[in-house]
Design a protein around this motif. Structure first.
Motif, PDB file in Angstrom:
ATOM      1  N   ALA A 319     -17.137  -8.200  -6.288  1.00  0.00           N
ATOM      2  CA  ALA A 319     -17.077  -7.695  -5.040  1.00  0.00           C
ATOM      3  C   ALA A 319     -16.280  -6.250  -5.125  1.00  0.00           C
ATOM      4  O   ALA A 319     -16.526  -5.286  -4.527  1.00  0.00           O
ATOM      5  N   GLU A 320     -15.163  -6.347  -5.961  1.00  0.00           N
ATOM      6  CA  GLU A 320     -14.588  -5.371  -6.122  1.00  0.00           C
ATOM      7  C   GLU A 320     -15.390  -3.822  -6.528  1.00  0.00           C
ATOM      8  O   GLU A 320     -15.119  -2.833  -6.361  1.00  0.00           O
ATOM      9  N   LEU A 321     -16.121  -4.287  -7.853  1.00  0.00           N
ATOM     10  CA  LEU A 321     -16.957  -3.177  -8.423  1.00  0.00           C
ATOM     11  C   LEU A 321     -18.021  -2.542  -7.387  1.00  0.00           C
ATOM     12  O   LEU A 321     -18.065  -1.416  -7.530  1.00  0.00           O
ATOM     13  N   VAL A 322     -18.617  -3.628  -6.532  1.00  0.00           N
ATOM     14  CA  VAL A 322     -19.597  -3.144  -5.679  1.00  0.00           C
ATOM     15  C   VAL A 322     -18.881  -2.252  -4.388  1.00  0.00           C
ATOM     16  O   VAL A 322     -19.241  -1.211  -4.222  1.00  0.00           O
ATOM     17  N   SER A 323     -17.653  -2.438  -4.139  1.00  0.00           N
ATOM     18  CA  SER A 323     -16.909  -1.636  -3.195  1.00  0.00           C
ATOM     19  C   SER A 323     -16.291  -0.337  -3.796  1.00  0.00           C
ATOM     20  O   SER A 323     -16.681   0.543  -2.866  1.00  0.00           O
ATOM     21  N   GLN A 324     -16.127  -0.357  -4.986  1.00  0.00           N
ATOM     22  CA  GLN A 324     -15.875   1.025  -5.459  1.00  0.00           C
ATOM     23  C   GLN A 324     -17.078   2.088  -5.559  1.00  0.00           C
ATOM     24  O   GLN A 324     -17.154   3.017  -5.300  1.00  0.00           O
ATOM     25  N   ARG A 325     -18.037   1.188  -6.014  1.00  0.00           N
ATOM     26  CA  ARG A 325     -19.417   2.140  -6.131  1.00  0.00           C
ATOM     27  C   ARG A 325     -19.959   2.648  -4.629  1.00  0.00           C
ATOM     28  O   ARG A 325     -20.351   3.707  -4.208  1.00  0.00           O
ATOM     29  N   ASN A 326     -19.843   1.529  -3.779  1.00  0.00           N
ATOM     30  CA  ASN A 326     -20.260   2.053  -2.355  1.00  0.00           C
ATOM     31  C   ASN A 326     -19.523   2.937  -1.787  1.00  0.00           C
ATOM     32  O   ASN A 326     -20.108   3.679  -0.790  1.00  0.00           O
ATOM     33  N   ALA A 327     -18.310   3.094  -1.951  1.00  0.00           N
ATOM     34  CA  ALA A 327     -17.291   4.185  -1.324  1.00  0.00           C
ATOM     35  C   ALA A 327     -17.747   5.437  -1.781  1.00  0.00           C
ATOM     36  O   ALA A 327     -17.496   6.576  -0.995  1.00  0.00           O
ATOM     37  N   ARG A 328     -18.670   5.770  -2.665  1.00  0.00           N
ATOM     38  CA  ARG A 328     -19.233   6.891  -3.092  1.00  0.00           C
ATOM     39  C   ARG A 328     -20.494   7.507  -2.750  1.00  0.00           C
ATOM     40  O   ARG A 328     -21.162   8.252  -3.313  1.00  0.00           O
ATOM     41  N   LEU A 329     -21.076   6.253  -1.841  1.00  0.00           N
ATOM     42  CA  LEU A 329     -22.512   6.515  -1.565  1.00  0.00           C
ATOM     43  C   LEU A 329     -22.637   7.603  -0.880  1.00  0.00           C
ATOM     44  O   LEU A 329     -21.772   8.094   0.111  1.00  0.00           O
ATOM     45  N   SER A 330     -24.097   8.373  -0.489  1.00  0.00           N
ATOM     46  CA  SER A 330     -24.263   9.122   0.248  1.00  0.00           C
ATOM     47  C   SER A 330     -24.024   8.969   1.729  1.00  0.00           C
ATOM     48  O   SER A 330     -24.469   7.937   2.189  1.00  0.00           O
ATOM     49  N   ASN A 331     -23.466   9.994   2.811  1.00  0.00           N
ATOM     50  CA  ASN A 331     -23.923   9.731   3.940  1.00  0.00           C
ATOM     51  C   ASN A 331     -25.064   9.635   4.733  1.00  0.00           C
ATOM     52  O   ASN A 331     -25.422   8.881   5.496  1.00  0.00           O
ATOM     53  N   LEU A 332     -26.142   9.959   3.825  1.00  0.00           N
ATOM     54  CA  LEU A 332     -27.396  10.004   4.365  1.00  0.00           C
ATOM     55  C   LEU A 332     -28.220   8.786   4.095  1.00  0.00           C
ATOM     56  O   LEU A 332     -29.233   8.263   4.723  1.00  0.00           O
ATOM     57  N   LEU A 333     -27.251   7.890   3.438  1.00  0.00           N
ATOM     58  CA  LEU A 333     -27.795   6.305   3.253  1.00  0.00           C
ATOM     59  C   LEU A 333     -27.787   5.500   4.520  1.00  0.00           C
ATOM     60  O   LEU A 333     -28.294   4.440   4.600  1.00  0.00           O
ATOM     61  N   ASP A 334     -26.801   5.851   5.275  1.00  0.00           N
ATOM     62  CA  ASP A 334     -26.493   5.356   6.596  1.00  0.00           C
ATOM     63  C   ASP A 334     -25.852   3.926   6.290  1.00  0.00           C
ATOM     64  O   ASP A 334     -26.506   2.930   7.143  1.00  0.00           O
ATOM     65  N   VAL A 335     -24.977   3.705   5.600  1.00  0.00           N
ATOM     66  CA  VAL A 335     -24.304   2.500   5.354  1.00  0.00           C
ATOM     67  C   VAL A 335     -22.667   2.571   5.564  1.00  0.00           C
ATOM     68  O   VAL A 335     -22.327   3.737   5.655  1.00  0.00           O
ATOM     69  N   LEU A 336     -22.073   1.692   5.780  1.00  0.00           N
ATOM     70  CA  LEU A 336     -20.662   1.747   6.086  1.00  0.00           C
ATOM     71  C   LEU A 336     -19.689   2.087   5.190  1.00  0.00           C
ATOM     72  O   LEU A 336     -18.709   2.850   5.369  1.00  0.00           O
ATOM     73  N   ARG A 337     -19.903   1.983   3.895  1.00  0.00           N
ATOM     74  CA  ARG A 337     -19.047   2.338   2.649  1.00  0.00           C
ATOM     75  C   ARG A 337     -17.698   1.682   2.865  1.00  0.00           C
ATOM     76  O   ARG A 337     -16.779   2.423   2.117  1.00  0.00           O
ATOM     77  N   THR A 338     -17.595   0.548   3.333  1.00  0.00           N
ATOM     78  CA  THR A 338     -16.042   0.058   3.332  1.00  0.00           C
ATOM     79  C   THR A 338     -16.077  -1.048   2.275  1.00  0.00           C
ATOM     80  O   THR A 338     -17.048  -1.699   2.048  1.00  0.00           O
ATOM     81  N   PRO A 339     -14.886  -1.616   2.095  1.00  0.00           N
ATOM     82  CA  PRO A 339     -15.077  -2.665   1.138  1.00  0.00           C
ATOM     83  C   PRO A 339     -15.529  -3.761   1.454  1.00  0.00           C
ATOM     84  O   PRO A 339     -15.060  -4.248   2.504  1.00  0.00           O
ATOM     85  N   VAL A 340     -16.203  -4.740   0.396  1.00  0.00           N
ATOM     86  CA  VAL A 340     -16.606  -5.930   0.866  1.00  0.00           C
ATOM     87  C   VAL A 340     -15.749  -6.928   0.285  1.00  0.00           C
ATOM     88  O   VAL A 340     -15.088  -6.851  -0.784  1.00  0.00           O
ATOM     89  N   SER A 341     -15.476  -7.941   1.097  1.00  0.00           N
ATOM     90  CA  SER A 341     -14.775  -9.017   0.489  1.00  0.00           C
ATOM     91  C   SER A 341     -15.474  -9.999  -0.336  1.00  0.00           C
ATOM     92  O   SER A 341     -16.619 -10.084  -0.575  1.00  0.00           O
ATOM     93  N   ASP A 342     -14.601 -10.733  -1.120  1.00  0.00           N
ATOM     94  CA  ASP A 342     -15.287 -11.618  -2.178  1.00  0.00           C
ATOM     95  C   ASP A 342     -15.775 -12.855  -1.482  1.00  0.00           C
ATOM     96  O   ASP A 342     -16.799 -13.458  -1.936  1.00  0.00           O
ATOM     97  N   ASN A 343     -15.246 -13.409  -0.301  1.00  0.00           N
ATOM     98  CA  ASN A 343     -15.665 -14.315   0.244  1.00  0.00           C
ATOM     99  C   ASN A 343     -15.697 -14.210   1.814  1.00  0.00           C
ATOM    100  O   ASN A 343     -15.086 -13.068   2.327  1.00  0.00           O
ATOM    101  N   ALA A 344     -16.540 -15.111   2.633  1.00  0.00           N
ATOM    102  CA  ALA A 344     -16.872 -14.981   3.973  1.00  0.00           C
ATOM    103  C   ALA A 344     -17.044 -16.464   4.518  1.00  0.00           C
ATOM    104  O   ALA A 344     -17.311 -17.205   3.899  1.00  0.00           O
ATOM    105  N   LEU A 345     -16.503 -16.629   5.670  1.00  0.00           N
ATOM    106  CA  LEU A 345     -16.711 -17.721   6.451  1.00  0.00           C
ATOM    107  C   LEU A 345     -17.200 -17.746   7.781  1.00  0.00           C
ATOM    108  O   LEU A 345     -16.806 -16.845   8.362  1.00  0.00           O
ATOM    109  N   ALA A 346     -18.071 -18.645   8.187  1.00  0.00           N
ATOM    110  CA  ALA A 346     -18.737 -18.754   9.432  1.00  0.00           C
ATOM    111  C   ALA A 346     -18.600 -20.217  10.069  1.00  0.00           C
ATOM    112  O   ALA A 346     -19.152 -21.029   9.246  1.00  0.00           O
TER     113      ALA A 346
END
Length: 439
Positions: A319-346
């Protein structure tokens, strides 16, 4: 008799003989093959929402959202369903089209996680979605194979998504904050109604797109809807088991596993190496970021009682490598570009009791006072380098009442109280009224 008269008589007799022969041949010929009977079933459902909020929309402030007094009306969804079948051949085609938020078009959205920027949202201004479109073939008395677009067999919303299926005015918030809402993908599906009341489902589908992963919504925005084509270089497998042998009670578990990096719009999450071949898209391979989701679920509809519950946990590798690459995405892609966690719970559950007989209403009526609890943490036990932000731990307490007439028309009213993961954030209250139908 003259020669001409004789000739005319012979021609007449010949014509009669020819017509008689043709008629006899037509009567003896087998009838043309009849078309096999085609069955058609039409269904659908709709949902309208009226809401009052005592808080502002921006939760990213230091103390949470500000005090406010605002209302919002929404034509939430209109869904049309069509089933066509050839029972003689064990074939069925199903189509489901959803109209969300009153139509199609583009609209502006104020995105507070992106520093309060206005963003153009083509799909949020109203959208038309083909959520199901598949062909199913019966392979045996209890086995069905489907190919096309269908709901992913994870969570509760793959089975219970109509407004008559749940008691709240909205679908459970916990589940929709972590994974896509009524998650649909393309691929193959095999279902088997096994002995002992066991229903098994297996699916091979396209995976998610990791550019949509974020702190706030974990992997739910990884659902591929931004482009015309669905990328399926990374596939995913789903397995689900449900026990249905007890009257009015269904419980079971499901699992999802699939990589997420090769479905990105660009091949930008690749491994680096020396002497890479420039004529190959990813000469050293891709960074693997497989996603695992597990859940246990329960549904009860027995006598006057109705209840549903879900526990869902997910893990994203690298998840850390995904977050690092997402932070450099273009604004035109219309994504949040914030770091994603390794785990989630609902976690979520609701419980209701039908009081219609107690207040003098007939069998056509159902009236369920109910309570509901939603808990979602999209940064559940993250890696050490990621700040565990308490604003992404959300607990929602809801009380309300749901009325249904003959299982078709529905009206609901509820009050919800939301708390974030720290007392430093201001609580949020919402009153909702919803109405709709299901047929």
């Amino acid at each position: 008799m003259t020669f001409l008269a004789s000739r005319s008589l012979l021609m007449s007799l010949g014509a009669v003989s020819l017509l008689t022969a043709v008629s006899a041949e037509a009567q003896s010929a087998p009838p043309p093959p009849s078309r096999p009977p085609l069955t058609l079933d039409i269904g659908g459902y709709a949902d309208l929402q009226f809401a009052y909020f005592n808080h502002g929309e921006n939760q990213n402030r230091a103390g949470g959202s500000q005090r406010d007094s605002r209302m919002a009306f929404d034509t939430t969804r209109l869904v049309l369903e069509l089933e066509a079948g050839l029972p003689e051949y064990g074939l069925k085609a199903e189509m489901e089209v959803e109209f969300e938020h009153g139509g199609t078009g583009a609209s502006l959205e104020l995105e507070y996680e992106e520093f309060g920027e206005y963003e153009m949202e083509v799909d949020r201004g109203g959208e038309v979605l083909v959520e199901e479109l598949y062909l199913a073939k019966t392979l045996g008395p209890e086995v069905t194979l489907s190919v096309g677009r269908f709901y992913v067999a994870v969570g509760t919303l793959s089975e219970f998504y109509r407004p008559t299926d749940y008691l709240g005015t909205i679908r459970d918030e916990a589940e929709t904050l972590v994974i896509p809402n009524t998650w649909d993908e393309m691929g193959l599906q095999l279902r088997w109604r096994a002995p002992w009341g066991l229903r098994l489902t297996g699916q091979l589908i396209n995976g998610l797109d990791s550019t949509g992963f974020s702190s706030q919504l974990w992997v739910s925005a990884g659902h591929q809807r931004r482009f015309e084509l669905t990328r399926a270089t990374d596939l995913a497998v789903v397995a689900r088991a449900d026990v249905t042998r007890f009257d009015g009670i269904i419980f079971g578990a499901s699992a999802y596993y699939g990589d997420t990096t090769r479905n990105r719009p660009k091949p930008d999450l690749v491994r680096q190496c020396e002497n890479a071949n420039p004529n190959v898209v990813a000469p050293c391979g891709y960074v693997s970021a497989p996603l695992l989701i597990l859940d246990a679920h329960l549904s009860v509809q027995r006598g006057p009682w109705r209840a549903k519950a879900l526990v869902l946990w997910g893990h994203l590798e690298n998840a850390e490598l995904v977050s690092q690459r997402n932070a450099r995405l273009s604004n035109l892609l219309d994504v949040l570009r914030t770091p994603v966690s390794d785990n989630a719970l609902a976690l979520w559950g609701e419980l209701g009791f039908d009081v219609a007989p107690s207040v003098g209403l007939g069998e056509a009526h159902q009236l369920f006072p109910y309570v509901r609890l939603d808990y979602a943490d999209t940064q559940f036990k993250p890696r050490e380098s990621l700040f565990n932000n308490p604003r992404f731990r959300r607990t929602v307490y809801t009380v309300g009442a749901a009325y249904t007439l003959r299982g078709v028309a529905v009206a609901k009213l509820d009050f919800s109280h939301r708390r974030l993961g720290s007392d430093a954030f201001r609580p949020e209250n919402t009153v909702r009224l919803s109405t709709g139908f299901s047929y």
